[in-house]
Design a protein around this motif. Structure first.
Motif, PDB file in Angstrom:
ATOM      1  N   HIS A   9       0.800  -1.260   0.072  1.00  0.00           N
ATOM      2  CA  HIS A   9      -0.010  -0.013  -0.118  1.00  0.00           C
ATOM      3  C   HIS A   9       0.881   1.334   0.099  1.00  0.00           C
ATOM      4  N   ALA A  10       1.791   1.503   0.682  1.00  0.00           N
ATOM      5  CA  ALA A  10       2.825   2.428   1.059  1.00  0.00           C
ATOM      6  C   ALA A  10       3.544   2.749  -0.321  1.00  0.00           C
ATOM      7  N   PHE A  11       3.932   1.539  -1.055  1.00  0.00           N
ATOM      8  CA  PHE A  11       4.523   1.552  -2.311  1.00  0.00           C
ATOM      9  C   PHE A  11       3.668   2.420  -3.416  1.00  0.00           C
ATOM     10  N   ALA A  12       2.452   1.631  -3.416  1.00  0.00           N
ATOM     11  CA  ALA A  12       1.702   2.489  -4.306  1.00  0.00           C
ATOM     12  C   ALA A  12       1.354   3.894  -4.134  1.00  0.00           C
ATOM     13  N   GLU A  13       1.051   4.016  -2.599  1.00  0.00           N
ATOM     14  CA  GLU A  13       0.837   5.694  -2.682  1.00  0.00           C
ATOM     15  C   GLU A  13       2.239   6.490  -2.850  1.00  0.00           C
ATOM     16  N   ALA A  14       3.296   5.855  -2.289  1.00  0.00           N
ATOM     17  CA  ALA A  14       4.611   6.824  -2.741  1.00  0.00           C
ATOM     18  C   ALA A  14       4.723   6.911  -4.386  1.00  0.00           C
ATOM     19  N   THR A  15       4.402   5.799  -4.999  1.00  0.00           N
ATOM     20  CA  THR A  15       4.616   6.065  -6.393  1.00  0.00           C
ATOM     21  C   THR A  15       3.603   6.933  -6.837  1.00  0.00           C
ATOM     22  N   SER A  16       2.429   7.065  -6.620  1.00  0.00           N
ATOM     23  CA  SER A  16       1.321   7.906  -6.876  1.00  0.00           C
ATOM     24  C   SER A  16       1.906   9.429  -6.538  1.00  0.00           C
ATOM     25  N   LEU A  17       2.145   9.360  -5.112  1.00  0.00           N
ATOM     26  CA  LEU A  17       2.747  10.907  -4.757  1.00  0.00           C
ATOM     27  C   LEU A  17       3.723  11.434  -5.449  1.00  0.00           C
ATOM     28  N   LEU A  18       4.726  10.415  -5.811  1.00  0.00           N
ATOM     29  CA  LEU A  18       5.984  10.856  -6.555  1.00  0.00           C
ATOM     30  C   LEU A  18       5.724  11.241  -8.055  1.00  0.00           C
ATOM     31  N   THR A  19       4.781  10.735  -8.684  1.00  0.00           N
ATOM     32  CA  THR A  19       4.660  10.851 -10.111  1.00  0.00           C
ATOM     33  C   THR A  19       3.338  11.883 -10.563  1.00  0.00           C
ATOM     34  N   ALA A  20       2.733  12.292  -9.513  1.00  0.00           N
ATOM     35  CA  ALA A  20       1.482  13.080  -9.737  1.00  0.00           C
ATOM     36  C   ALA A  20       2.020  14.457 -10.300  1.00  0.00           C
ATOM     37  N   LYS A  21       1.233  14.984 -10.972  1.00  0.00           N
ATOM     38  CA  LYS A  21       1.646  16.279 -11.462  1.00  0.00           C
ATOM     39  C   LYS A  21       1.202  17.530 -10.205  1.00  0.00           C
ATOM     40  N   GLY A  22       2.308  18.286 -10.224  1.00  0.00           N
ATOM     41  CA  GLY A  22       2.164  19.144  -9.381  1.00  0.00           C
ATOM     42  C   GLY A  22       2.744  18.776  -7.876  1.00  0.00           C
ATOM     43  N   ASN A  23       2.880  17.220  -8.108  1.00  0.00           N
ATOM     44  CA  ASN A  23       3.524  16.521  -6.690  1.00  0.00           C
ATOM     45  C   ASN A  23       3.027  17.261  -5.334  1.00  0.00           C
ATOM     46  N   PRO A  24       1.644  16.957  -5.011  1.00  0.00           N
ATOM     47  CA  PRO A  24       1.071  17.547  -3.619  1.00  0.00           C
ATOM     48  C   PRO A  24       2.042  16.706  -2.450  1.00  0.00           C
ATOM     49  N   SER A  25       2.006  17.357  -1.517  1.00  0.00           N
ATOM     50  CA  SER A  25       3.095  17.054  -0.418  1.00  0.00           C
ATOM     51  C   SER A  25       2.291  17.152   0.893  1.00  0.00           C
ATOM     52  N   THR A  26       1.061  16.956   0.679  1.00  0.00           N
ATOM     53  CA  THR A  26      -0.129  16.961   1.904  1.00  0.00           C
ATOM     54  C   THR A  26      -0.707  15.723   2.130  1.00  0.00           C
TER      55      THR A  26
END
Length: 174
Positions: free
Chosen positions: A157-174
């Motif tokens: 789950h963390a790997f999927a969330e981390a991948t999504s977070l790091l590849t998202a446009k705008g890279n939201p960090s919240t």
């Protein structure tokens, strides 16, 4: 070297260079799940600290004052009495906070910070448990197969969330 040999060598050199560069593949190696989760954790904790007007610790930076180090540590790891605690078969007690930037990052990535704390502490201490209880590591792992399965599920789950977070446009960090 004969003139003909120089021409052959000159023609072969770029081909050898090209072959050497492509022999390992064109793409850089993929980062490990550990690296991806670590990068996302750093992104989340860095953003959390920055929103509080604090600078995340970085190698090569001047050492901040003791008061500043304490503020950063409290913001990063939490302060006051630790809310999470687990006693291991080795006798050690491991504690953690549910407040602080790291706890928030774990909650975001793992989906359940309390469960991740408990599971990861148990799984990360299987070898010391085997030594302390005079059991084989295989036997200790067998006794903790539920925790190991939960650790694997939460980590995926963390790997999927981390991948999504790091590849998202705008890279939201919240």
């Amino acid at each position: 070297m004969r003139p003909h040999a120089k021409t052959v060598a000159a023609l072969l050199a770029p081909g050898l260079l090209l072959t050497a560069c492509t022999a390992t593949g064109n793409a850089p190696p993929s980062p490990s799940p550990d690296d991806v989760i670590k990068a996302a954790t750093q992104k989340l904790t860095g953003g959390c600290l920055a929103r509080q007007g604090l600078t995340p610790p970085r190698p090569g930076q001047p050492t901040p004052s003791s008061a500043e180090q304490r503020r950063v540590s409290d913001a990063l790891f939490g302060s006051g009495e630790a809310e999470l605690s687990i006693r291991l078969p080795t006798g050690y007690v491991v504690r953690a906070h549910t407040d602080g930037c790291l706890a928030a990052a774990q909650q975001r990535l793992y989906g359940d910070q309390r469960r991740w704390f408990r599971t990861s502490v148990i799984v990360n201490n299987l070898e010391p448990e085997a030594e302390k209880t005079h059991r084989s590591l295989a036997e200790v792992r067998s006794r903790h197969r539920t925790e190991i399965a939960e650790w694997q599920r939460l980590r995926a789950h963390a790997f999927a969330e981390a991948t999504s977070l790091l590849t998202a446009k705008g890279n939201p960090s919240t």
